[in-house]
Design a protein around this motif. Sequence first.
Motif, PDB file in Angstrom:
ATOM      1  N   TYR A  77      -0.824  12.446  -9.049  1.00 57.53           N
ATOM      2  CA  TYR A  77      -2.161  12.870  -8.626  1.00 57.53           C
ATOM      3  C   TYR A  77      -2.732  11.837  -7.671  1.00 57.53           C
ATOM      4  O   TYR A  77      -2.676  10.631  -7.943  1.00 57.53           O
ATOM      5  CB  TYR A  77      -3.095  12.992  -9.842  1.00 57.53           C
ATOM      6  CG  TYR A  77      -2.682  14.089 -10.792  1.00 57.53           C
ATOM      7  CD1 TYR A  77      -3.145  15.386 -10.624  1.00 57.53           C
ATOM      8  CD2 TYR A  77      -1.825  13.812 -11.858  1.00 57.53           C
ATOM      9  CE1 TYR A  77      -2.759  16.408 -11.506  1.00 57.53           C
ATOM     10  CE2 TYR A  77      -1.441  14.808 -12.735  1.00 57.53           C
ATOM     11  CZ  TYR A  77      -1.902  16.105 -12.556  1.00 57.53           C
ATOM     12  OH  TYR A  77      -1.521  17.095 -13.417  1.00 57.53           O
ATOM     13  N   THR A  79      -3.629   2.973  -9.273  1.00 56.66           N
ATOM     14  CA  THR A  79      -4.812   3.342  -8.482  1.00 56.66           C
ATOM     15  C   THR A  79      -5.211   2.286  -7.453  1.00 56.66           C
ATOM     16  O   THR A  79      -6.259   2.406  -6.814  1.00 56.66           O
ATOM     17  CB  THR A  79      -6.002   3.608  -9.434  1.00 56.66           C
ATOM     18  OG1 THR A  79      -6.052   2.551 -10.392  1.00 56.66           O
ATOM     19  CG2 THR A  79      -5.830   4.925 -10.164  1.00 56.66           C
ATOM     20  N   GLY A  80      -4.413   1.259  -7.293  1.00 55.99           N
ATOM     21  CA  GLY A  80      -4.740   0.236  -6.293  1.00 55.99           C
ATOM     22  C   GLY A  80      -5.807  -0.722  -6.815  1.00 55.99           C
ATOM     23  O   GLY A  80      -6.413  -0.505  -7.871  1.00 55.99           O
TER      24      GLY A  80
HETATM   25  C1  LIG Z   1      -4.759  -4.135   6.547  1.00 61.29           C
HETATM   26  C2  LIG Z   1      -3.769  -4.316   5.445  1.00 61.29           C
HETATM   27  C3  LIG Z   1      -2.678  -5.132   5.643  1.00 61.29           C
HETATM   28  C4  LIG Z   1      -1.758  -5.323   4.641  1.00 61.29           C
HETATM   29  N1  LIG Z   1      -0.674  -6.104   4.889  1.00 61.29           N
HETATM   30  C5  LIG Z   1       0.272  -6.229   3.947  1.00 61.29           C
HETATM   31  C6  LIG Z   1       1.450  -6.968   4.197  1.00 61.29           C
HETATM   32  O1  LIG Z   1       1.647  -7.505   5.254  1.00 61.29           O
HETATM   33  N2  LIG Z   1       2.360  -7.070   3.211  1.00 61.29           N
HETATM   34  C7  LIG Z   1       2.183  -6.471   2.012  1.00 61.29           C
HETATM   35  O2  LIG Z   1       3.074  -6.551   1.187  1.00 61.29           O
HETATM   36  N3  LIG Z   1       1.085  -5.795   1.730  1.00 61.29           N
HETATM   37  C8  LIG Z   1       0.120  -5.646   2.668  1.00 61.29           C
HETATM   38  N4  LIG Z   1      -1.013  -4.956   2.392  1.00 61.29           N
HETATM   39  C9  LIG Z   1      -1.293  -4.615   0.987  1.00 61.29           C
HETATM   40  C10 LIG Z   1      -0.551  -3.398   0.507  1.00 61.29           C
HETATM   41  O3  LIG Z   1      -0.853  -2.323   1.344  1.00 61.29           O
HETATM   42  C11 LIG Z   1      -0.934  -3.151  -0.943  1.00 61.29           C
HETATM   43  O4  LIG Z   1      -0.609  -4.277  -1.715  1.00 61.29           O
HETATM   44  C12 LIG Z   1      -0.178  -1.941  -1.498  1.00 61.29           C
HETATM   45  O5  LIG Z   1      -0.481  -0.788  -0.747  1.00 61.29           O
HETATM   46  C13 LIG Z   1      -0.552  -1.710  -2.965  1.00 61.29           C
HETATM   47  O6  LIG Z   1       0.043  -0.525  -3.379  1.00 61.29           O
HETATM   48  P1  LIG Z   1      -0.533   0.306  -4.601  1.00 61.29           P
HETATM   49  O7  LIG Z   1       0.268   1.529  -4.694  1.00 61.29           O
HETATM   50  O8  LIG Z   1      -0.649  -0.570  -5.784  1.00 61.29           O
HETATM   51  O9  LIG Z   1      -2.053   0.651  -4.215  1.00 61.29           O
HETATM   52  P2  LIG Z   1      -2.657   1.467  -3.012  1.00 61.29           P
HETATM   53  O10 LIG Z   1      -1.797   1.412  -1.826  1.00 61.29           O
HETATM   54  O11 LIG Z   1      -4.041   0.979  -2.899  1.00 61.29           O
HETATM   55  O12 LIG Z   1      -2.662   2.975  -3.524  1.00 61.29           O
HETATM   56  C14 LIG Z   1      -3.497   3.402  -4.582  1.00 61.29           C
HETATM   57  C15 LIG Z   1      -3.684   4.902  -4.460  1.00 61.29           C
HETATM   58  O13 LIG Z   1      -4.356   5.375  -5.627  1.00 61.29           O
HETATM   59  C16 LIG Z   1      -5.314   6.351  -5.243  1.00 61.29           C
HETATM   60  N5  LIG Z   1      -6.305   6.432  -6.315  1.00 61.29           N
HETATM   61  C17 LIG Z   1      -7.197   5.482  -6.694  1.00 61.29           C
HETATM   62  N6  LIG Z   1      -7.912   5.885  -7.771  1.00 61.29           N
HETATM   63  C18 LIG Z   1      -7.471   7.127  -8.058  1.00 61.29           C
HETATM   64  C19 LIG Z   1      -7.816   8.057  -9.064  1.00 61.29           C
HETATM   65  N7  LIG Z   1      -8.733   7.782  -9.994  1.00 61.29           N
HETATM   66  N8  LIG Z   1      -7.181   9.244  -9.081  1.00 61.29           N
HETATM   67  C20 LIG Z   1      -6.229   9.530  -8.161  1.00 61.29           C
HETATM   68  N9  LIG Z   1      -5.868   8.680  -7.190  1.00 61.29           N
HETATM   69  C21 LIG Z   1      -6.455   7.492  -7.144  1.00 61.29           C
HETATM   70  C22 LIG Z   1      -5.834   5.809  -3.937  1.00 61.29           C
HETATM   71  O14 LIG Z   1      -6.477   6.818  -3.186  1.00 61.29           O
HETATM   72  C23 LIG Z   1      -4.557   5.315  -3.284  1.00 61.29           C
HETATM   73  O15 LIG Z   1      -3.911   6.335  -2.548  1.00 61.29           O
HETATM   74  C24 LIG Z   1      -1.946  -4.705   3.383  1.00 61.29           C
HETATM   75  C25 LIG Z   1      -3.034  -3.863   3.180  1.00 61.29           C
HETATM   76  C26 LIG Z   1      -3.931  -3.660   4.209  1.00 61.29           C
HETATM   77  C27 LIG Z   1      -5.087  -2.741   3.982  1.00 61.29           C
END
Ligand SMILES: Cc1cc2nc3c(=O)[nH]c(=O)nc-3n(C[C@H](O)[C@H](O)[C@H](O)COP(=O)(O)OP(=O)(O)OC[C@H]3O[C@@H](n4cnc5c(N)ncnc54)[C@H](O)[C@@H]3O)c2cc1C
Length: 747
Positions: A517, A581-582
């Motif tokens: 989701y 969820t990040g």
């Molecule tokens: C500008 C920028 C540069 C970056 N550079 C690097 C880099 O050089 N190297 C590196 O390793 N990382 C980098 N990152 C960090 C990296 O993008 C993140 O560490 C990574 O995306 C984390 O992944 P994740 O799946 O945990 O969370 P996220 O990518 O944040 O994904 C979480 C998802 O959960 C969804 N969500 C949240 N709450 C809910 C809910 N209640 N119900 C349903 N969906 C929900 C969100 O919409 C999102 O799609 C960078 C990030 C940015 C913004």
Amino acid sequence: MGDISRRSFLTGTAVTAGALASLGIVGCAPKTAPEASSASEAASEENVRAHAAKLNPQVETDTAATGACPSLFTEWTMGSLTLPNRVVKSAAGFIGVTSQGITGDLHMQHYGLLAKGGASIVYCDDFAELYPHFRAIPDVGKFVDWKEEELTAFVDNIHDNGSLAGYQLATMGLEFSGFQPDPTAIFQSSDCMDMTAQEISDLIADTITAAETLQRCGFDCVEINAAGENIGQTFMSRNRNKRDDEYGPQTFESRTRFVCEVVRGIKERCGKDFPIQVLINGVEENDKNIGDNALFTTVEENKAMCKLIEEAGADSLHVRIGPCGQHVAEFAGDLYFTGYGIEGTSGYGTQFDFQRHWQGMLKADQSGLGIMTKVAAEIKKAVSIPVGAVTYMDPARDPEFFESLIANGELDFILMNRPLSVDYDYLKKLEEGRLDEIRPCTRCMHCHWDSDASGNQIFSCRTNAAHPFRFASGQLTGGYEPEPASTVKNVMVVGAGPAGMEAARVAAQRGHKVTIYEKDGSLGGLLEFANNVKGPHENLAVLRNYFVKQMEVNGVEVVTNQEVDAAFINEKNPDAVVIATGGKRASLGLSSSNGTNVVSVEDFLTADIADDVVIAGSNVQAIDTAMYLLAQGKHVQVVTPSEAGAIGIGHSYWVRTYTQPTMKALGVRFWPKASVNSVGDGSITITTETGLEQELACGTLVDATDCLPNVELAEGLSVDVYTVGDCARPFNIDEAIFSGNAAARQI
Ligand SMILES: Cc1cc2nc3c(=O)[nH]c(=O)nc-3n(C[C@H](O)[C@H](O)[C@H](O)COP(=O)(O)OP(=O)(O)OC[C@H]3O[C@@H](n4cnc5c(N)ncnc54)[C@H](O)[C@@H]3O)c2cc1C
Ligand SMILES: Cc1cc2nc3c(=O)[nH]c(=O)nc-3n(C[C@H](O)[C@H](O)[C@H](O)COP(=O)(O)O)c2cc1C
Ligand code: SF4
């Protein structure tokens, strides 16, 4: 972030040619950017690709490339070997894993999978040094310590899995009698100047004996590594070699004498049919002192030397980039592109102009894709043995280019390493045109000396969590391919960033019934935003596309525009839930004033950014934002509570080694162990490391404070819950994918 691309953003901000002129990076950037001939030209899309400062214009790589490369899958011959396709797996040290022995499960499985993947030859690394004391890699044994039965078992495994086995005889890191150890150096190796005549003769003899042993154990060929900072290269280099004996730099014969004597000796001992490949620096430049190149090997010199190497009996040539002053020779083609907008960064705060440096011979217009192909094609004109090139030879990124390269006879074969380890089925998928199913290498260098969030040294792969070191260090258990689930469960994954999609992929692959989701309308989490900021060189959009395709391939049900809360989870009542969820955005809690705009990092792409920018924070998001704004000629300062040594942590060691000198050279002031106190009118006040209050000029303050964990949703649930990625511990993509993979293995 929706679909705001870097291009449209830059067009909107209309960076002018004048603004670009301020981009003067130390060294070779032109002092002034070329003037646009008209106002409309100045505002055109091409002109606003600032960095460019017009220096190294880039062609956007197609992130959704399609097509095939039939010529790559045609037969060719290397010496006595007839090979089924034009792809050779280049040697790569198996750091941290060889200590388990070359017949250890991890080593054998990895090489078995590589062989099964279909490369025509799989070269293994120099997992045994001919001489001791390679301090950079303490677990590498001495060649003579390996038992022949082990070497034979290792080769049989490659053969049984359908490939031929090659062994790289590298000569780096040897400490000869003239060696002056530097206890602080990670990478330090002897060069030919440290060797007595007797030591040269001993090394040649030992290398020949090693080749004989390898042949006896079943290896099909060997490669002499005369590139990078290996001994062979130091003989061939007029810069390194100042000897006044017959191995000196006076003639092409004397420069190549060491390599040629090794080749001739192996042929004499092993027979003329035992194939030998020689790896060379195709063209050299000086990263440390750009332009100080008088003694570096040119393509023309290489053509002369390669003829001699061919005459000595070599059966093929492997051509690599040869930067001096940086050990990571083989990755320079990647790391030069870490600054999107300032392509050509050398790691010393200087910038290459690819039109002028490297004799203008690098193909550097697609973030380094196929960077060595022109050089290798030129060297090929001088010899009749097959010639191949290495470094970001990733045909899935531009199938037509690689097809034409082979079909037109510019190169005979290509050498690949990381892409084949990231996805063992790369070649099958490439041949079948299933490019969107190939897990991409994102050129991030976590695989080559890196540290985790706690600062521990690790070797990992950002996109292939099942990296051998993760198993060797006990971080992952099970096999490279996760085991099928014993009980099929209903698994709910919340959040479709890299962590959630990896968890969904692996859980579904294990046989679970998985629904993911996502509250947004599309999948990928922060990957698209990061891609827009960082540019195409890390293939993050490709990674996002790969994950989206994996949902389909593995039968994961995808629900978008659905924000999940505890009530929703309880209603669906899954057997297990993965919360991905990040991270939670933290904030400095400061408001904009008339003269200073406070912008959250997530909004900076669409905000008006003043010329004086302060970034609060030094995590990966903060540093990438700083690099992005620098490329537009902004004056950037970074204020962070972190210590200086932790700035940019989350980027790999080598990426930091390249980005930070660039930032410093472009005038970025880092304020470590400092805090932002207040926002004035066109300025902010900070408290510095020394406890002083200081005012900084600041028209825009980008709040890139470290994200916080975001695990509230997991609390109070009565089902089996896993929290992964930034939501559990905000850090980076490597950690996000790894934790998603590890969780899915446990369900
Ligand atoms: C500008 C920028 C540069 C970056 N550079 C690097 C880099 O050089 N190297 C590196 O390793 N990382 C980098 N990152 C960090 C990296 O993008 C993140 O560490 C990574 O995306 C984390 O992944 P994740 O799946 O945990 O969370 P996220 O990518 O944040 O994904 C979480 C998802 O959960 C969804 N969500 C949240 N709450 C809910 C809910 N209640 N119900 C349903 N969906 C929900 C969100 O919409 C999102 O799609 C960078 C990030 C940015 C913004
Ligand atoms: C962890 C690691 C170890 C490596 N060790 C070696 C080595 O021992 N000898 C060598 O010639 N190249 C080594 N390489 C370089 C690779 O062979 C190859 O040139 C490089 O990865 C670029 O190719 P790629 O873009 O296809 O990965 C290593 C690469 C990596 C990632
Ligand atoms: S860590 Fe990064 S560069 Fe290394 S193989 Fe994996 S994806 Fe490629």
